[in-house]
Design a protein around this motif. Structure first.
Motif, PDB file in Angstrom:
ATOM      1  N   ILE A 138       0.870  -1.181   0.000  1.00 17.99           N
ATOM      2  CA  ILE A 138       0.000   0.000   0.000  1.00 17.99           C
ATOM      3  C   ILE A 138       0.910   1.235   0.000  1.00 17.99           C
ATOM      4  O   ILE A 138       1.654   1.466   0.945  1.00 17.99           O
ATOM      5  N   VAL A 139       0.852   1.965  -1.102  1.00 19.50           N
ATOM      6  CA  VAL A 139       1.806   3.045  -1.321  1.00 19.50           C
ATOM      7  C   VAL A 139       1.135   4.402  -1.125  1.00 19.50           C
ATOM      8  O   VAL A 139      -0.010   4.603  -1.528  1.00 19.50           O
ATOM      9  N   ASN A 140       1.845   5.318  -0.496  1.00 23.00           N
ATOM     10  CA  ASN A 140       1.398   6.704  -0.433  1.00 23.00           C
ATOM     11  C   ASN A 140       2.638   7.578  -0.503  1.00 23.00           C
ATOM     12  O   ASN A 140       3.761   7.087  -0.387  1.00 23.00           O
ATOM     13  N   GLU A 141       2.430   8.868  -0.691  1.00 23.56           N
ATOM     14  CA  GLU A 141       3.572   9.768  -0.667  1.00 23.56           C
ATOM     15  C   GLU A 141       4.026   9.951   0.772  1.00 23.56           C
ATOM     16  O   GLU A 141       3.195   9.986   1.694  1.00 23.56           O
ATOM     17  N   ASN A 142       5.335  10.048   0.962  1.00 23.55           N
ATOM     18  CA  ASN A 142       5.875  10.275   2.313  1.00 23.55           C
ATOM     19  C   ASN A 142       5.781  11.770   2.630  1.00 23.55           C
ATOM     20  O   ASN A 142       6.780  12.493   2.607  1.00 23.55           O
ATOM     21  N   ASP A 143       4.573  12.214   2.924  1.00 23.64           N
ATOM     22  CA  ASP A 143       4.298  13.656   3.057  1.00 23.64           C
ATOM     23  C   ASP A 143       5.136  14.344   4.137  1.00 23.64           C
ATOM     24  O   ASP A 143       5.408  15.534   4.047  1.00 23.64           O
ATOM     25  N   THR A 144       5.522  13.597   5.169  1.00 23.71           N
ATOM     26  CA  THR A 144       6.236  14.211   6.293  1.00 23.71           C
ATOM     27  C   THR A 144       7.579  14.806   5.899  1.00 23.71           C
ATOM     28  O   THR A 144       8.036  15.755   6.511  1.00 23.71           O
ATOM     29  N   VAL A 145       8.229  14.216   4.907  1.00 25.19           N
ATOM     30  CA  VAL A 145       9.589  14.667   4.618  1.00 25.19           C
ATOM     31  C   VAL A 145       9.700  15.471   3.321  1.00 25.19           C
ATOM     32  O   VAL A 145      10.794  15.752   2.863  1.00 25.19           O
ATOM     33  N   VAL A 146       8.563  15.821   2.755  1.00 27.61           N
ATOM     34  CA  VAL A 146       8.670  16.572   1.496  1.00 27.61           C
ATOM     35  C   VAL A 146       8.052  17.965   1.623  1.00 27.61           C
ATOM     36  O   VAL A 146       7.122  18.177   2.399  1.00 27.61           O
ATOM     37  N   THR A 147       8.624  18.866   0.877  1.00 26.61           N
ATOM     38  CA  THR A 147       8.042  20.210   0.820  1.00 26.61           C
ATOM     39  C   THR A 147       7.514  20.421  -0.597  1.00 26.61           C
ATOM     40  O   THR A 147       7.700  19.564  -1.454  1.00 26.61           O
ATOM     41  N   ARG A 151       7.397  17.564  -3.933  1.00 26.69           N
ATOM     42  CA  ARG A 151       6.245  16.669  -3.750  1.00 26.69           C
ATOM     43  C   ARG A 151       5.794  16.118  -5.103  1.00 26.69           C
ATOM     44  O   ARG A 151       5.911  16.779  -6.117  1.00 26.69           O
ATOM     45  N   PHE A 152       5.245  14.916  -5.084  1.00 25.53           N
ATOM     46  CA  PHE A 152       4.466  14.485  -6.258  1.00 25.53           C
ATOM     47  C   PHE A 152       3.247  15.392  -6.274  1.00 25.53           C
ATOM     48  O   PHE A 152       2.768  15.814  -7.285  1.00 25.53           O
ATOM     49  N   GLY A 153       2.712  15.614  -5.055  1.00 24.82           N
ATOM     50  CA  GLY A 153       1.582  16.530  -4.908  1.00 24.82           C
ATOM     51  C   GLY A 153       0.265  15.823  -5.088  1.00 24.82           C
ATOM     52  O   GLY A 153      -0.674  16.037  -4.340  1.00 24.82           O
ATOM     53  N   ASP A 154       0.203  14.991  -6.077  1.00 25.57           N
ATOM     54  CA  ASP A 154      -1.030  14.234  -6.267  1.00 25.57           C
ATOM     55  C   ASP A 154      -0.645  12.770  -6.421  1.00 25.57           C
ATOM     56  O   ASP A 154       0.431  12.457  -6.919  1.00 25.57           O
ATOM     57  N   ASN A 155      -1.508  11.904  -6.004  1.00 25.01           N
ATOM     58  CA  ASN A 155      -1.157  10.485  -6.061  1.00 25.01           C
ATOM     59  C   ASN A 155      -1.409   9.858  -7.419  1.00 25.01           C
ATOM     60  O   ASN A 155      -1.087   8.692  -7.625  1.00 25.01           O
ATOM     61  N   ASP A 156      -1.983  10.632  -8.362  1.00 22.53           N
ATOM     62  CA  ASP A 156      -2.125  10.099  -9.721  1.00 22.53           C
ATOM     63  C   ASP A 156      -0.736   9.881 -10.318  1.00 22.53           C
ATOM     64  O   ASP A 156      -0.438   8.829 -10.891  1.00 22.53           O
ATOM     65  N   THR A 157       0.119  10.913 -10.165  1.00 19.43           N
ATOM     66  CA  THR A 157       1.490  10.820 -10.669  1.00 19.43           C
ATOM     67  C   THR A 157       2.222   9.683  -9.964  1.00 19.43           C
ATOM     68  O   THR A 157       2.908   8.874 -10.604  1.00 19.43           O
TER      69      THR A 157
END
Ligand SMILES: Nc1ncnc2c1ncn2[C@@H]1O[C@H](COP(=O)(O)OP(=O)(O)O)[C@@H](O)[C@H]1O
Ligand SMILES: N[C@@H](CCC(=O)OP(=O)(O)O)C(=O)O
Length: 374
Positions: A138-147, A151-157
């Protein structure tokens, strides 16, 4: 082959579920629907397909937990909400998958992880191993460490990059609309659904540029672009409504639902083109006659045991050329080891690699998925 057959024959599927869908009108996670999607993924697994789930929802879940009434705008607050919400998100998935006897794995990725070739290969190796072991990543962006800037910003990418990473056959993007319409259906009652197009058709961008919902970030434009990105490794994309009954199963089994965005080339042609066009060779592997036969006739991976010599300055992830002992080019591919490591592994069985290197790398010098026979 029509859509039904192409999609239905897919062995590896990436399912992306967006924030707009995962939340109950912004009131935390829609646990009931998550259970239904999980049950469908479990059925796909039972049909022998491998599934990677890319799930948004951490920020929406964390917002509720932390008492935000609307999506925060400051990056640090978004990060805090994501950190809190990710706990709940994976907890909900884990408990649902457990009912079906499946184990889950959390993968949090950043843009840097996928643009750095070494980390890219590491992420890919972890994902491949998890799939082989029968877990559902189960994949998500690691929001805690990105500015913002990284960021990918959206999970579509992110979903598309994961589809490239695991060489998926199909990317299914579930959202709160039935698919891509010729204009934003939120604003236009007469909008009509696009059922099938080429992912590279650039007239789709104008149709998709109507903005996102309240919780989603990308809208349709990022989904169309994601389809284009996924098409680079030959993956088909279907954008469909997560509210449609049994949607994942129906799409994966080839039913004509949502919007199907087709790649221009099949997987091996896309891969070939990418390897041929985008990367400069950093070295040469001289391979023995047995390895030449194995590559040409059986389409196997290249193992260290078949290597006679290596030249160049390559690192893990670089493109190298494989030549026979007379210097004829046999293949090109992405190498798993640096020149220094390769020279140590020359001619040795894969079983000895730990003793030679002091750590356990991949058994293949070049995995067959990364190899193009010339
Ligand atoms: N041409 C279009 N067809 C369908 N939806 C569109 C279109 N243009 C904009 N949208 C909007 O995109 C939204 C879905 O994107 P988004 O909110 O980012 O969802 P998600 O969180 O699922 O990624 C829809 O709710 C819709 O309002
Ligand atoms: N990483 C974020 C998801 C980013 C996002 O909003 O993506 P999406 O809903 O797919 O447009 C989260 O989990 O909330």
């Amino acid at each position: 082959m029509d859509m039904r057959e192409k999609i239905a024959s897919a062995q590896r599927v990436v399912v992306k579920i967006g924030s707009a869908l995962l939340t109950n009108d912004g009131q935390g996670l829609d646990v009931g629907n998550i259970g239904l999607w999980v049950a469908q993924i479990a059925q796909l697994r039972a049909q022998g397909k491998e599934v990677v789930l890319v799930s948004s929802g951490s920020i929406a879940a964390g917002m509720k937990r932390l008492g935000f009434s609307s999506r925060p705008t400051q990056v640090n607050e978004l990060q805090a909400a994501a950190a809190v919400g990710q706990m709940e998100l994976v907890g909900v998935y884990e408990s649902h998958f457990e009912v079906h006897g499946l184990c889950t794995a959390q993968i949090l990725l950043t843009h840097d992880d996928l643009s750095n070739r070494r980390r890219y290969l590491n992420a890919r190796s972890s994902l491949r191993t998890l799939l082989k072991l029968g877990a559902v990543p189960i994949v998500n962006e690691n929001d805690t460490v990105v500015t913002d800037e990284i960021r990918f910003g959206d999970n579509d990418t992110l979903g598309a990059l994961v589809a490239n990473l695991v060489e998926a056959d199909v990317l299914i993007i579930l959202t709160d609309q039935q698919g891509l319409f010729d204009k934003n259906p939120r604003d236009h009652k007469d909008a009509t659904l696009i059922q099938h197009a080429s992912a590279s058709d650039d007239t789709l961008d104008a149709m998709a540029s109507g903005g996102a919902g309240v919780l989603g970030t990308g809208g349709m434009l990022t989904k169309v672009r994601a389809a284009r990105l996924a098409a680079r490794s030959g993956a088909h994309t279907v954008i469909a409504s997560g509210r449609e009954g049994s949607v994942i199963l129906r799409v994966a089994n080839g039913e004509n639902l949502g919007t199907w965005l087709q790649p221009e080339h099949g997987r091996s042609a896309s891969r070939k083109q990418w390897l041929a066009g985008h990367l400069k060779s950093r070295g040469t592997l001289i391979i023995d006659d047995g390895a030449v036969r194995a590559l040409r006739q059986s389409g196997t991976s290249l193992l260290p045991v078949g290597i006679k010599d290596a030249e160049g300055t390559f690192s893990r992830g670089d493109m190298v050329i494989c030549v026979d002992q007379l210097g004829n080019i046999v293949a090109r591919g992405l190498v798993n080891y640096s020149i220094a490591e390769t020279l140590k592994l020359l001619g040795k069985p894969s079983s000895e690699r730990y003793a030679i290197l002091g750590y356990e790398g991949e058994p293949e010098l070049i995995h067959r998925d990364d190899l193009v026979i010339i």
